[in-house]
Design a protein around this motif. Structure first.
Motif, short mmCIF file in Angstrom:
data_model
loop_
_atom_site.label_atom_id
_atom_site.label_comp_id
_atom_site.label_asym_id
_atom_site.label_seq_id
_atom_site.Cartn_x
_atom_site.Cartn_y
_atom_site.Cartn_z
N PRO A 1 0.80 -1.22 0.00
CA PRO A 1 0.00 0.00 0.00
C PRO A 1 0.84 1.27 0.00
O PRO A 1 0.43 2.29 -0.53
CB PRO A 1 -0.83 -0.12 1.30
CG PRO A 1 -0.88 -1.57 1.56
CD PRO A 1 0.44 -2.11 1.09
N THR A 2 2.03 1.20 0.59
CA THR A 2 2.92 2.36 0.61
C THR A 2 3.26 2.82 -0.80
O THR A 2 3.36 4.01 -1.08
CB THR A 2 4.21 2.02 1.38
OG1 THR A 2 3.84 1.56 2.67
CG2 THR A 2 5.12 3.21 1.48
N ALA B 1 1.44 2.04 -3.53
CA ALA B 1 0.26 2.20 -4.37
C ALA B 1 0.05 3.67 -4.72
O ALA B 1 -0.35 4.01 -5.83
CB ALA B 1 -0.98 1.65 -3.68
N ALA B 2 0.36 4.56 -3.77
CA ALA B 2 0.18 5.99 -4.02
C ALA B 2 1.02 6.46 -5.20
O ALA B 2 0.59 7.27 -6.01
CB ALA B 2 0.53 6.79 -2.77
N THR C 1 -2.93 4.87 -7.23
CA THR C 1 -4.04 4.11 -6.68
C THR C 1 -4.05 4.19 -5.16
O THR C 1 -4.25 3.20 -4.49
CB THR C 1 -3.96 2.63 -7.12
OG1 THR C 1 -2.71 2.10 -6.68
CG2 THR C 1 -4.10 2.48 -8.61
N ALA C 2 -3.82 5.38 -4.63
CA ALA C 2 -3.73 5.54 -3.19
C ALA C 2 -5.05 5.23 -2.50
O ALA C 2 -6.11 5.63 -2.96
CB ALA C 2 -3.31 6.97 -2.86
N CYS D 1 -7.73 5.70 0.44
CA CYS D 1 -8.12 6.88 1.20
C CYS D 1 -8.70 6.44 2.53
O CYS D 1 -9.24 5.34 2.66
CB CYS D 1 -9.10 7.75 0.42
SG CYS D 1 -10.73 7.03 0.20
N ASP E 1 -10.05 3.34 -2.79
CA ASP E 1 -9.84 4.67 -3.36
C ASP E 1 -11.10 5.49 -3.08
O ASP E 1 -12.09 4.99 -2.55
CB ASP E 1 -9.53 4.61 -4.86
CG ASP E 1 -10.54 3.81 -5.65
OD1 ASP E 1 -11.74 3.85 -5.33
OD2 ASP E 1 -10.12 3.15 -6.62
N ARG F 1 -4.58 9.97 3.56
CA ARG F 1 -4.06 9.15 2.46
C ARG F 1 -3.35 7.99 3.12
O ARG F 1 -2.32 8.14 3.75
CB ARG F 1 -3.11 9.96 1.59
CG ARG F 1 -2.59 9.16 0.38
CD ARG F 1 -1.69 9.98 -0.51
NE ARG F 1 -0.59 10.61 0.19
CZ ARG F 1 0.57 10.02 0.47
NH1 ARG F 1 0.79 8.79 0.09
NH2 ARG F 1 1.50 10.67 1.11
N VAL G 1 -1.07 4.95 3.69
CA VAL G 1 0.17 4.51 3.07
C VAL G 1 0.57 3.10 3.49
O VAL G 1 1.54 2.56 2.98
CB VAL G 1 1.33 5.50 3.34
CG1 VAL G 1 1.06 6.83 2.68
CG2 VAL G 1 1.57 5.66 4.83
#
Length: 149
Positions: free
Chosen positions: A31-32, A34-35, A39-40, A42, A95, A129, A131
Motif C-alpha cells: 500500500p505504501t 500504491a500511491a 491508486t492511493a 483513502c 480509493d 491518504r 500509506v
C-alpha cells in the motif's frame, strides 16, 4: 513472493523475499507504493456524539450490514472511553471512488437515514491518504459467533 511485489523497488523486493513471513511483509509494503502508482487508498476518521443514552443503539446500527462493501479495506467503530456518548469511525477505502460508490448503495442510505435521529452532533471528519499498515491486505470482519455469544 506476492505477485504485486514486482512493483516494489529492488531493495524492498529482496527484503520481502528474505522475510520469514513474505506475505505479511508484502501486504505491509505494497500500500505504501500504491500511491506512487496513482491508486492511493483513502481513509476517513470521524468523531461524533450520540444522543444521550443512545450510543449502544447507534453502534449496533453502524455495525449492521457492513460486510460486502466493495472497496472497503477496513471499517472500525469505536467508543470514546472518556465520554459515554462519543463514537469514532475509522475507514480505509481502496480509493475515493469506492467510498463514493458505497454511499450510493441502498443499504448504506437506509442505515444513514436510520442513524440520523440517534446522532446529537458531528465532529470534524478527517481525510487521510493511507500509506500502509497491518491488516489492509485482507479485510476481516467481526461476527458474534466468533466470540461464542
Amino acid at each position: 513472493m506476492h505477485s504485486s511485489a514486482r512493483n516494489l523497488p529492488r531493495c524492498l523486493r529482496e527484503f520481502v523475499r528474505g522475510s520469514p513471513d513474505r506475505h505479511r511483509a508484502a501486504h505491509f509494503l505494497l500500500p505504501t507504493f500504491a500511491a506512487a502508482q496513482g491508486t492511493a487508498m483513502c481513509g476517513l476518521v470521524t468523531r461524533f456524539k450520540a444522543q444521550p443514552g443512545r450510543r449502544e443503539a447507534l453502534v449496533s446500527l453502524l455495525l449492521a450490514d457492513v460486510d460486502g462493501m466493495p472497496g472497503c479495506r477496513s471499517y472500525v467503530v469505536a467508543e470514546g472511553p472518556a465520554d459515554a456518548d462519543t463514537i469514532w469511525i475509522t475507514e480505509v477505502w481502496q480509493d475515493e471512488a469506492a467510498h463514493k460508490a458505497a454511499l450510493q448503495r441502498p443499504a448504506v442510505k437506509a442505515s444513514i437515514t436510520a442513524a440520523m435521529p440517534l446522532i446529537a452532533s458531528f465532529g470534524r471528519q478527517r481525510e487521510t491518504r493511507v500509506v500502509g499498515g497491518y491488516g489492509l491486505g485482507e479485510r476481516r470482519g467481526y461476527a458474534k459467533e466468533d466470540t461464542g455469544e
